[in-house]
Design a protein around this motif. Structure first.
Motif, PDB file in Angstrom:
ATOM      1  N   ARG A   8      38.296  57.401  41.033  1.00 47.92           N
ATOM      2  CA  ARG A   8      38.618  56.693  39.699  1.00 47.92           C
ATOM      3  C   ARG A   8      37.959  55.952  39.197  1.00 47.92           C
ATOM      4  O   ARG A   8      36.888  54.884  39.151  1.00 47.92           O
ATOM      5  CB  ARG A   8      39.197  55.631  40.661  1.00 47.92           C
ATOM      6  CG  ARG A   8      40.683  56.159  42.064  1.00 47.92           C
ATOM      7  CD  ARG A   8      41.532  54.881  42.449  1.00 47.92           C
ATOM      8  NE  ARG A   8      41.776  55.757  43.991  1.00 47.92           N
ATOM      9  CZ  ARG A   8      42.945  54.489  44.514  1.00 47.92           C
ATOM     10  NH1 ARG A   8      42.629  53.145  44.534  1.00 47.92           N
ATOM     11  NH2 ARG A   8      43.113  55.466  45.391  1.00 47.92           N
ATOM     12  N   THR A   9      38.496  55.498  37.624  1.00 45.97           N
ATOM     13  CA  THR A   9      37.670  54.974  37.261  1.00 45.97           C
ATOM     14  C   THR A   9      38.669  53.775  37.395  1.00 45.97           C
ATOM     15  O   THR A   9      39.687  53.608  37.337  1.00 45.97           O
ATOM     16  CB  THR A   9      37.791  56.101  35.267  1.00 45.97           C
ATOM     17  OG1 THR A   9      39.457  55.884  34.862  1.00 45.97           O
ATOM     18  CG2 THR A   9      37.322  57.964  36.000  1.00 45.97           C
ATOM     19  N   ALA A  10      37.875  53.378  35.981  1.00 47.64           N
ATOM     20  CA  ALA A  10      38.881  51.413  35.724  1.00 47.64           C
ATOM     21  C   ALA A  10      39.709  51.726  34.633  1.00 47.64           C
ATOM     22  O   ALA A  10      39.672  52.704  33.508  1.00 47.64           O
ATOM     23  CB  ALA A  10      37.838  50.872  35.229  1.00 47.64           C
ATOM     24  N   THR A  11      41.120  51.375  35.295  1.00 46.44           N
ATOM     25  CA  THR A  11      42.277  51.338  34.356  1.00 46.44           C
ATOM     26  C   THR A  11      42.318  50.278  33.960  1.00 46.44           C
ATOM     27  O   THR A  11      41.711  48.927  34.103  1.00 46.44           O
ATOM     28  CB  THR A  11      42.858  52.083  34.496  1.00 46.44           C
ATOM     29  OG1 THR A  11      43.555  51.360  36.066  1.00 46.44           O
ATOM     30  CG2 THR A  11      42.391  53.827  35.723  1.00 46.44           C
ATOM     31  N   GLU A  12      43.937  49.760  33.241  1.00 36.78           N
ATOM     32  CA  GLU A  12      44.160  48.783  32.741  1.00 36.78           C
ATOM     33  C   GLU A  12      44.471  47.519  33.889  1.00 36.78           C
ATOM     34  O   GLU A  12      44.519  46.345  33.744  1.00 36.78           O
ATOM     35  CB  GLU A  12      45.698  48.237  32.500  1.00 36.78           C
ATOM     36  CG  GLU A  12      46.103  49.777  30.774  1.00 36.78           C
ATOM     37  CD  GLU A  12      45.825  50.996  31.091  1.00 36.78           C
ATOM     38  OE1 GLU A  12      45.853  51.259  31.974  1.00 36.78           O
ATOM     39  OE2 GLU A  12      45.735  51.672  29.983  1.00 36.78           O
ATOM     40  N   GLY A  13      45.001  48.246  34.921  1.00 42.15           N
ATOM     41  CA  GLY A  13      45.021  47.477  36.300  1.00 42.15           C
ATOM     42  C   GLY A  13      43.999  47.028  36.525  1.00 42.15           C
ATOM     43  O   GLY A  13      43.885  45.882  37.819  1.00 42.15           O
ATOM     44  N   THR A  14      42.687  47.874  36.956  1.00 41.75           N
ATOM     45  CA  THR A  14      41.248  47.174  37.074  1.00 41.75           C
ATOM     46  C   THR A  14      41.365  45.067  36.272  1.00 41.75           C
ATOM     47  O   THR A  14      40.851  44.212  37.028  1.00 41.75           O
ATOM     48  CB  THR A  14      40.089  47.355  36.323  1.00 41.75           C
ATOM     49  OG1 THR A  14      40.218  48.943  36.705  1.00 41.75           O
ATOM     50  CG2 THR A  14      38.751  46.928  37.078  1.00 41.75           C
ATOM     51  N   TRP A  15      42.056  45.065  34.880  1.00 42.78           N
ATOM     52  CA  TRP A  15      42.088  44.218  34.328  1.00 42.78           C
ATOM     53  C   TRP A  15      42.871  43.041  35.020  1.00 42.78           C
ATOM     54  O   TRP A  15      43.330  42.122  34.065  1.00 42.78           O
ATOM     55  CB  TRP A  15      41.348  43.899  33.138  1.00 42.78           C
ATOM     56  CG  TRP A  15      40.180  44.656  32.787  1.00 42.78           C
ATOM     57  CD1 TRP A  15      40.614  46.686  32.537  1.00 42.78           C
ATOM     58  CD2 TRP A  15      39.475  44.742  33.262  1.00 42.78           C
ATOM     59  NE1 TRP A  15      39.475  46.663  32.155  1.00 42.78           N
ATOM     60  CE2 TRP A  15      38.366  45.408  32.931  1.00 42.78           C
ATOM     61  CE3 TRP A  15      38.312  43.498  33.646  1.00 42.78           C
ATOM     62  CZ2 TRP A  15      36.906  45.403  32.818  1.00 42.78           C
ATOM     63  CZ3 TRP A  15      36.950  43.319  34.098  1.00 42.78           C
ATOM     64  CH2 TRP A  15      36.384  44.933  33.548  1.00 42.78           C
ATOM     65  N   ALA A  16      44.355  43.589  35.930  1.00 38.58           N
ATOM     66  CA  ALA A  16      44.950  43.510  35.836  1.00 38.58           C
ATOM     67  C   ALA A  16      45.099  41.214  36.992  1.00 38.58           C
ATOM     68  O   ALA A  16      45.421  40.567  36.463  1.00 38.58           O
ATOM     69  CB  ALA A  16      46.753  43.975  35.931  1.00 38.58           C
ATOM     70  N   LEU A  17      44.514  42.154  38.120  1.00 42.41           N
ATOM     71  CA  LEU A  17      44.247  40.841  38.615  1.00 42.41           C
ATOM     72  C   LEU A  17      44.051  40.054  38.072  1.00 42.41           C
ATOM     73  O   LEU A  17      44.611  37.908  38.027  1.00 42.41           O
ATOM     74  CB  LEU A  17      43.861  41.197  39.719  1.00 42.41           C
ATOM     75  CG  LEU A  17      44.024  40.534  40.922  1.00 42.41           C
ATOM     76  CD1 LEU A  17      45.296  39.336  41.493  1.00 42.41           C
ATOM     77  CD2 LEU A  17      43.530  41.136  42.451  1.00 42.41           C
TER      78      LEU A  17
END
Length: 91
Positions: A8-17
């Motif tokens: 898994r790579t970093a996606t938009e969800g990585t920064w959502a929280l």
């Protein structure tokens, strides 16, 4: 053969929280004048968000990122984090 490691790579969800943690701070800052208890809570939530961003960067450094949207969300969350820090230091 099955591989048990994740790619898994970093996606938009990585920064959502982290952005979700910062959103209430931004709304209160824009709509009201915060009281002392709110400022204490703001520093705590800002610190939690900073830790979540550090965890996101760990993912980026280890596994990379996917797409321009992830970098755009990264820029947004860092801008909001910086804006909140400037607001909190100014109080």
């Amino acid at each position: 053969m099955t591989d048990t490691t994740t790619t898994r790579t970093a996606t938009e969800g990585t920064w959502a929280l982290p952005l979700a943690v910062l959103a209430p701070l931004a709304l209160v800052r824009l709509l009201t004048e915060p009281t002392t208890p709110w400022l204490v809570l703001s520093w705590i939530l800002w610190s939690v968000s900073a830790l979540l961003i550090a965890a996101g960067w760990t993912t980026v450094l280890r596994k990379g990122t996917r797409g321009n949207a992830a970098w755009g969300m990264c820029a947004v969350v860092h801008a909001v984090l910086a804006w909140q820090l400037i607001s909190l230091v100014g109080e």
